[in-house]
Design a protein around this motif. Structure first.
Motif, PDB file in Angstrom:
ATOM      1  N   GLY A  28      55.693  33.968  60.360  1.00  0.00           N
ATOM      2  CA  GLY A  28      56.441  34.981  61.110  1.00  0.00           C
ATOM      3  C   GLY A  28      55.711  35.362  62.387  1.00  0.00           C
ATOM      4  O   GLY A  28      56.327  35.511  63.459  1.00  0.00           O
ATOM      5  N   ILE A  29      54.406  35.507  62.288  1.00  0.00           N
ATOM      6  CA  ILE A  29      53.614  35.849  63.471  1.00  0.00           C
ATOM      7  C   ILE A  29      53.666  34.711  64.489  1.00  0.00           C
ATOM      8  O   ILE A  29      53.800  34.935  65.686  1.00  0.00           O
ATOM      9  N   TYR A  30      53.608  33.495  63.981  1.00  0.00           N
ATOM     10  CA  TYR A  30      53.703  32.321  64.848  1.00  0.00           C
ATOM     11  C   TYR A  30      55.053  32.307  65.576  1.00  0.00           C
ATOM     12  O   TYR A  30      55.130  32.070  66.786  1.00  0.00           O
ATOM     13  N   LEU A  31      56.114  32.625  64.842  1.00  0.00           N
ATOM     14  CA  LEU A  31      57.445  32.635  65.462  1.00  0.00           C
ATOM     15  C   LEU A  31      57.546  33.690  66.555  1.00  0.00           C
ATOM     16  O   LEU A  31      58.139  33.470  67.611  1.00  0.00           O
ATOM     17  N   LEU A  32      56.950  34.857  66.293  1.00  0.00           N
ATOM     18  CA  LEU A  32      56.979  35.908  67.315  1.00  0.00           C
ATOM     19  C   LEU A  32      56.192  35.488  68.560  1.00  0.00           C
ATOM     20  O   LEU A  32      56.588  35.804  69.692  1.00  0.00           O
ATOM     21  N   SER A  33      55.071  34.784  68.339  1.00  0.00           N
ATOM     22  CA  SER A  33      54.292  34.291  69.485  1.00  0.00           C
ATOM     23  C   SER A  33      55.133  33.306  70.289  1.00  0.00           C
ATOM     24  O   SER A  33      55.187  33.359  71.519  1.00  0.00           O
ATOM     25  N   LEU A  34      55.800  32.412  69.542  1.00  0.00           N
ATOM     26  CA  LEU A  34      56.654  31.421  70.187  1.00  0.00           C
ATOM     27  C   LEU A  34      57.764  32.105  70.981  1.00  0.00           C
ATOM     28  O   LEU A  34      58.080  31.722  72.113  1.00  0.00           O
ATOM     29  N   TRP A  35      58.331  33.136  70.371  1.00  0.00           N
ATOM     30  CA  TRP A  35      59.388  33.893  71.055  1.00  0.00           C
ATOM     31  C   TRP A  35      58.873  34.460  72.379  1.00  0.00           C
ATOM     32  O   TRP A  35      59.537  34.349  73.414  1.00  0.00           O
ATOM     33  N   SER A  36      57.670  35.056  72.356  1.00  0.00           N
ATOM     34  CA  SER A  36      57.119  35.643  73.585  1.00  0.00           C
ATOM     35  C   SER A  36      57.046  34.600  74.691  1.00  0.00           C
ATOM     36  O   SER A  36      57.427  34.864  75.840  1.00  0.00           O
ATOM     37  N   LEU A  37      56.569  33.407  74.342  1.00  0.00           N
ATOM     38  CA  LEU A  37      56.377  32.379  75.360  1.00  0.00           C
ATOM     39  C   LEU A  37      57.708  31.800  75.831  1.00  0.00           C
ATOM     40  O   LEU A  37      57.908  31.568  77.021  1.00  0.00           O
ATOM     41  N   PHE A  38      58.636  31.580  74.895  1.00  0.00           N
ATOM     42  CA  PHE A  38      59.935  31.057  75.306  1.00  0.00           C
ATOM     43  C   PHE A  38      60.707  32.084  76.131  1.00  0.00           C
ATOM     44  O   PHE A  38      61.476  31.727  77.029  1.00  0.00           O
ATOM     45  N   ALA A  39      60.490  33.370  75.831  1.00  0.00           N
ATOM     46  CA  ALA A  39      61.140  34.405  76.643  1.00  0.00           C
ATOM     47  C   ALA A  39      60.631  34.342  78.084  1.00  0.00           C
ATOM     48  O   ALA A  39      61.398  34.517  79.032  1.00  0.00           O
ATOM     49  N   ILE A  40      59.344  34.057  78.267  1.00  0.00           N
ATOM     50  CA  ILE A  40      58.790  33.931  79.628  1.00  0.00           C
ATOM     51  C   ILE A  40      59.438  32.746  80.343  1.00  0.00           C
ATOM     52  O   ILE A  40      59.902  32.856  81.479  1.00  0.00           O
ATOM     53  N   ALA A  41      59.481  31.592  79.640  1.00  0.00           N
ATOM     54  CA  ALA A  41      60.072  30.395  80.256  1.00  0.00           C
ATOM     55  C   ALA A  41      61.553  30.619  80.552  1.00  0.00           C
ATOM     56  O   ALA A  41      62.061  30.199  81.598  1.00  0.00           O
ATOM     57  N   ALA A  42      62.256  31.305  79.641  1.00  0.00           N
ATOM     58  CA  ALA A  42      63.682  31.572  79.852  1.00  0.00           C
ATOM     59  C   ALA A  42      63.873  32.556  81.008  1.00  0.00           C
ATOM     60  O   ALA A  42      64.852  32.456  81.757  1.00  0.00           O
ATOM     61  N   MET A  43      62.921  33.499  81.159  1.00  0.00           N
ATOM     62  CA  MET A  43      62.992  34.404  82.311  1.00  0.00           C
ATOM     63  C   MET A  43      62.923  33.612  83.609  1.00  0.00           C
ATOM     64  O   MET A  43      63.597  33.930  84.590  1.00  0.00           O
ATOM     65  N   GLY A  44      62.081  32.578  83.603  1.00  0.00           N
ATOM     66  CA  GLY A  44      61.985  31.715  84.787  1.00  0.00           C
ATOM     67  C   GLY A  44      63.312  31.038  85.077  1.00  0.00           C
ATOM     68  O   GLY A  44      63.788  31.032  86.220  1.00  0.00           O
ATOM     69  N   PHE A 215      63.413  27.784  92.643  1.00  0.00           N
ATOM     70  CA  PHE A 215      62.975  26.721  91.737  1.00  0.00           C
ATOM     71  C   PHE A 215      61.494  26.851  91.422  1.00  0.00           C
ATOM     72  O   PHE A 215      61.074  26.745  90.267  1.00  0.00           O
ATOM     73  N   ALA A 216      60.692  27.082  92.462  1.00  0.00           N
ATOM     74  CA  ALA A 216      59.244  27.099  92.276  1.00  0.00           C
ATOM     75  C   ALA A 216      58.812  28.263  91.375  1.00  0.00           C
ATOM     76  O   ALA A 216      58.001  28.084  90.473  1.00  0.00           O
ATOM     77  N   ILE A 217      59.370  29.434  91.581  1.00  0.00           N
ATOM     78  CA  ILE A 217      58.964  30.583  90.771  1.00  0.00           C
ATOM     79  C   ILE A 217      59.446  30.413  89.335  1.00  0.00           C
ATOM     80  O   ILE A 217      58.722  30.691  88.383  1.00  0.00           O
ATOM     81  N   GLY A 218      60.679  29.939  89.179  1.00  0.00           N
ATOM     82  CA  GLY A 218      61.195  29.686  87.837  1.00  0.00           C
ATOM     83  C   GLY A 218      60.329  28.670  87.102  1.00  0.00           C
ATOM     84  O   GLY A 218      59.998  28.847  85.923  1.00  0.00           O
ATOM     85  N   ALA A 219      59.929  27.621  87.813  1.00  0.00           N
ATOM     86  CA  ALA A 219      59.076  26.593  87.214  1.00  0.00           C
ATOM     87  C   ALA A 219      57.686  27.152  86.932  1.00  0.00           C
ATOM     88  O   ALA A 219      57.088  26.878  85.881  1.00  0.00           O
ATOM     89  N   GLY A 220      57.173  27.968  87.848  1.00  0.00           N
ATOM     90  CA  GLY A 220      55.854  28.573  87.660  1.00  0.00           C
ATOM     91  C   GLY A 220      55.804  29.415  86.393  1.00  0.00           C
ATOM     92  O   GLY A 220      54.817  29.370  85.641  1.00  0.00           O
ATOM     93  N   LEU A 221      56.872  30.159  86.130  1.00  0.00           N
ATOM     94  CA  LEU A 221      56.901  30.972  84.914  1.00  0.00           C
ATOM     95  C   LEU A 221      56.871  30.093  83.666  1.00  0.00           C
ATOM     96  O   LEU A 221      56.185  30.403  82.687  1.00  0.00           O
ATOM     97  N   ALA A 222      57.613  28.981  83.713  1.00  0.00           N
ATOM     98  CA  ALA A 222      57.593  28.069  82.565  1.00  0.00           C
ATOM     99  C   ALA A 222      56.210  27.450  82.406  1.00  0.00           C
ATOM    100  O   ALA A 222      55.710  27.293  81.283  1.00  0.00           O
ATOM    101  N   GLY A 223      55.579  27.091  83.526  1.00  0.00           N
ATOM    102  CA  GLY A 223      54.225  26.537  83.466  1.00  0.00           C
ATOM    103  C   GLY A 223      53.236  27.538  82.886  1.00  0.00           C
ATOM    104  O   GLY A 223      52.370  27.180  82.076  1.00  0.00           O
ATOM    105  N   PHE A 224      53.392  28.788  83.286  1.00  0.00           N
ATOM    106  CA  PHE A 224      52.553  29.869  82.760  1.00  0.00           C
ATOM    107  C   PHE A 224      52.740  29.981  81.243  1.00  0.00           C
ATOM    108  O   PHE A 224      51.760  30.036  80.484  1.00  0.00           O
ATOM    109  N   ALA A 225      53.983  29.976  80.791  1.00  0.00           N
ATOM    110  CA  ALA A 225      54.255  30.018  79.349  1.00  0.00           C
ATOM    111  C   ALA A 225      53.644  28.808  78.657  1.00  0.00           C
ATOM    112  O   ALA A 225      53.055  28.917  77.576  1.00  0.00           O
ATOM    113  N   GLY A 226      53.777  27.632  79.309  1.00  0.00           N
ATOM    114  CA  GLY A 226      53.245  26.402  78.727  1.00  0.00           C
ATOM    115  C   GLY A 226      51.733  26.462  78.558  1.00  0.00           C
ATOM    116  O   GLY A 226      51.182  25.931  77.586  1.00  0.00           O
TER     117      GLY A 226
END
Ligand code: ADP
Ligand code: MG
Lengths: 324, 247
Positions: A28-44, A215-226
């Motif tokens: 469950g904790i792992y899923l929440l961590s994953l959610w945090s990172l995917f939310a960042i990439a999705a924000m991008g 494009f660059a900022i959206g990609a940067g956010l995904a890179g940051f999440a990655g």
């Protein structure tokens, strides 16, 4: 009053996210961590698509670029906390390049151009196994333990719960930065670009520059999440950065509400967590879980988007419009 | 005095159609210059050639002392030329107030400095003043896409004035608008011309509107200049009467 209510809700949700691990097991904790990172990439992606109106089917590629960049930098002896901004910068720069096709083509043509780019990145990671470990995974080049978890101020974040708090903090930071960006004049220019590029240009809005930046900022956010995804999963291969994951990120944005600020947070939660909840809930009535839950999930998404194409966050508007 | 806008021998052909055919004219600073002509006579195409939306096949265009032939719409808007399009063009997903701020913000600072600027970038008061002038103040917080046609038309026009342009070119500002609003638009344009010295080039079909508003009028027919003159001269020009009423 409404702002006060909003802030109260925000604080309550944040508090819930902070205490949640106490009631969850490791997965469950792992899923929440994953959610945090995917939310960042999705924000991008929401920035690129929802606010600036530029179709992209390559968001998972930037997640991968961030993950592999930070892993390879760490392997080369660069400290993690230097690797994160560098990996973000690499994704930003590649995103800038991907913006150039968008200056020429739009809509479904652009969707295919970005789709092709995602396939390209995927194949490059898979085929250059001397560098990335190819389909055998990053463990091939980094050792069997893969990408190590970082420490902060000498405090190791090796435990899942500690790393979750790091992911949550990064989500809060990204959310704040994107909020500031969107209320700045740039946010207005992005929306102008989305709503009417021809009019925008006649008002001195440099649509070339803003398209590339979107494009660059959206990609940067995904890179940051990655860059945080890599130490979260530690061992990874190219498969989470393929086309399907890009579609999944697109689904997060669309289900939450494209062009709505909290859309990615809600969309990521729904797309990542709902299938697991369904998996846990359904077998009691319906037999083998792995056959049913995706089916039910698919139907739920279909019903939602047919009934309310604006996504979950558009439902209140829809209900209000009906009441009138 | 140097003209604020001059076009010399501008042409634009679409295959066999001579949409704009060897058109020349000059507009003096502070003038309200009308462009009329039957449907399809090349008015919009002429605008688009002047404003860099399309590249003319031939001819030259100058703004003040500067040759702007072939310059794109971005460069021209940066020079201080405002415009509206024949069809409505507002940012539907932004509020009315954000629409007018968006219309002027790029004239402030650099791309980089705007990232760190205050959200209203010092244009709040100017936005409110402009919205009041165009009677849009009560709608400031609404989404532009939700306004009525007439209100969007006013907003579209208000946006063209936000950056204090020296020259504003309007393509059919009175089209599809009710008579009360047409009268209001005419008075507003005349007031802006008087108080700010803004020069106007106005395409319009509504004859009463054009005759009352403009100091000089150019008549186009089949892409060519048929006549140029004061409203009185145009009204009594036999060639114009023939083009409009048919021989
Ligand atoms: N992009 C185009 N392709 C082909 N023909 C065009 C194009 N744009 C305009 N035309 C033609 O050029 C002529 C002038 O059109 P336009 O400038 O829109 O006239 P007006 O604004 O005076 O009504 C018309 O015959 C029109 O059909
Ligand atoms: Mg026209």
């Amino acid at each position: 009053m409404r702002t006060a209510l909003r802030i109260a809700a925000l604080v309550a949700i944040l508090a819930a996210l902070i205490v949640a691990p106490q009631y969850l097991r490791n997965y469950g904790i792992y899923l929440l961590s994953l959610w945090s990172l995917f939310a960042i990439a999705a924000m991008g992606l929401n920035l690129t698509l929802g606010y600036a109106g530029q179709m992209s089917l390559a968001q998972a590629a930037f997640l991968g670029i961030g993950a592999y960049a930070v892993a390879l930098l760490v392997k080369a002896g660069v400290p993690f906390w230097v690797g994160v901004p560098l990996a973000t910068l690499v994704a930003f720069a590649v995103g800038l390049l991907l913006g150039f096709p968008a200056l020429r083509v739009q809509h479904h043509y652009l969707a295919f151009a970005t789709l092709g780019f995602n396939v390209l990145v995927y194949l490059a990671i898979r085929n250059e196994d001397w560098l990335t470990g190819g389909s055998m995974g990053i463990g091939q080049v980094m050792g069997f333990a893969g990408m190590p978890r970082p420490s902060i101020f000498g405090y190791s974040l090796r435990r899942g719960i500690d790393f979750y708090y790091l992911c949550l903090a990064m989500l809060c930071l990204s959310t704040l930065l994107v909020w500031l960006l969107l209320r700045s004049p740039w946010g207005r220019a992005f929306a102008a670009l989305r709503d009417n590029p021809v009019r925008a240009e006649s008002l001195a809005i440099d649509i070339r520059a803003y398209t590339l930046l979107a494009f660059a900022i959206g990609a940067g956010l995904a890179g940051f999440a990655g860059a945080f995804y890599a130490p979260l999963v530690q061992l990874f291969d190219p498969s989470p950065f393929g086309l399907l994951e890009s579609l999944s990120l697109l689904l997060m944005v669309v289900v939450g509400g494209s062009g709505r600020f909290w859309g990615p947070h809600i969309g990521a939660a729904l797309v990542l967590l709902l299938p697991h909840w369904l998996q846990a809930l359904l077998p009691a009535w319906l037999g083998p879980p792995d056959q049913w839950y995706l089916f039910v999930f698919g139907i739920a998404v279909l019903v939602l988007l047919t009934w309310c194409p604006g996504g979950l966050l558009a439902i209140p508007d829809r209900l209000r419009a009906r009441a009138q | 005095m140097t003209p604020i806008l001059s076009a010399a021998n501008v042409s634009k052909h679409y295959g066999a159609i001579r949409a704009v055919d060897d058109v020349s004219f000059t507009v003096a600073p502070g003038e309200i210059f009308g462009v009329i002509g039957p449907n399809g006579s090349g008015k919009t195409t002429l605008f688009n050639c002047v404003l860099g939306q399309i590249r003319p096949d031939g001819g030259r265009v100058a703004f003040q002392d500067r040759d702007i032939t072939g310059a794109g719409p971005l460069a021209l808007s940066r020079l201080g030329i405002g415009r509206t399009f024949q069809s409505l063009q507002v940012f539907g997903g932004l509020t009315v107030r954000d629409n007018v701020i968006a219309a002027a913000q790029e004239h402030r600072g650099t791309l980089w400095s705007r990232l760190f600027a205050a959200p209203e970038i010092g244009l709040g008061a100017k936005a409110d003043e402009t919205l009041a002038l165009f009677e849009l103040a009560p709608h400031a917080g609404k989404l532009a896409g939700g306004l009525s046609y007439g209100q969007q038309k006013l907003l579209d026009m208000a946006m063209a004035f936000m950056a204090d342009p020296a020259l504003v070119m309007l393509d059919e500002p009175a089209a599809g608008v009710n008579p009360r609003l047409i009268e209001m638009i005419r008075q507003l344009l005349q007031r802006l011309n008087r108080e700010r010295g803004t020069t106007f080039v106005v395409i319009e079909h509504n004859m009463d509107f054009v005759m009352a508003l403009c100091q000089r009028i150019m008549v186009l027919a089949e892409g060519r200049v048929l006549a140029v003159g004061t409203p009185a001269e145009i009204r009594s020009n036999p060639a114009v009467l023939e083009a409009y009423l048919g021989a």
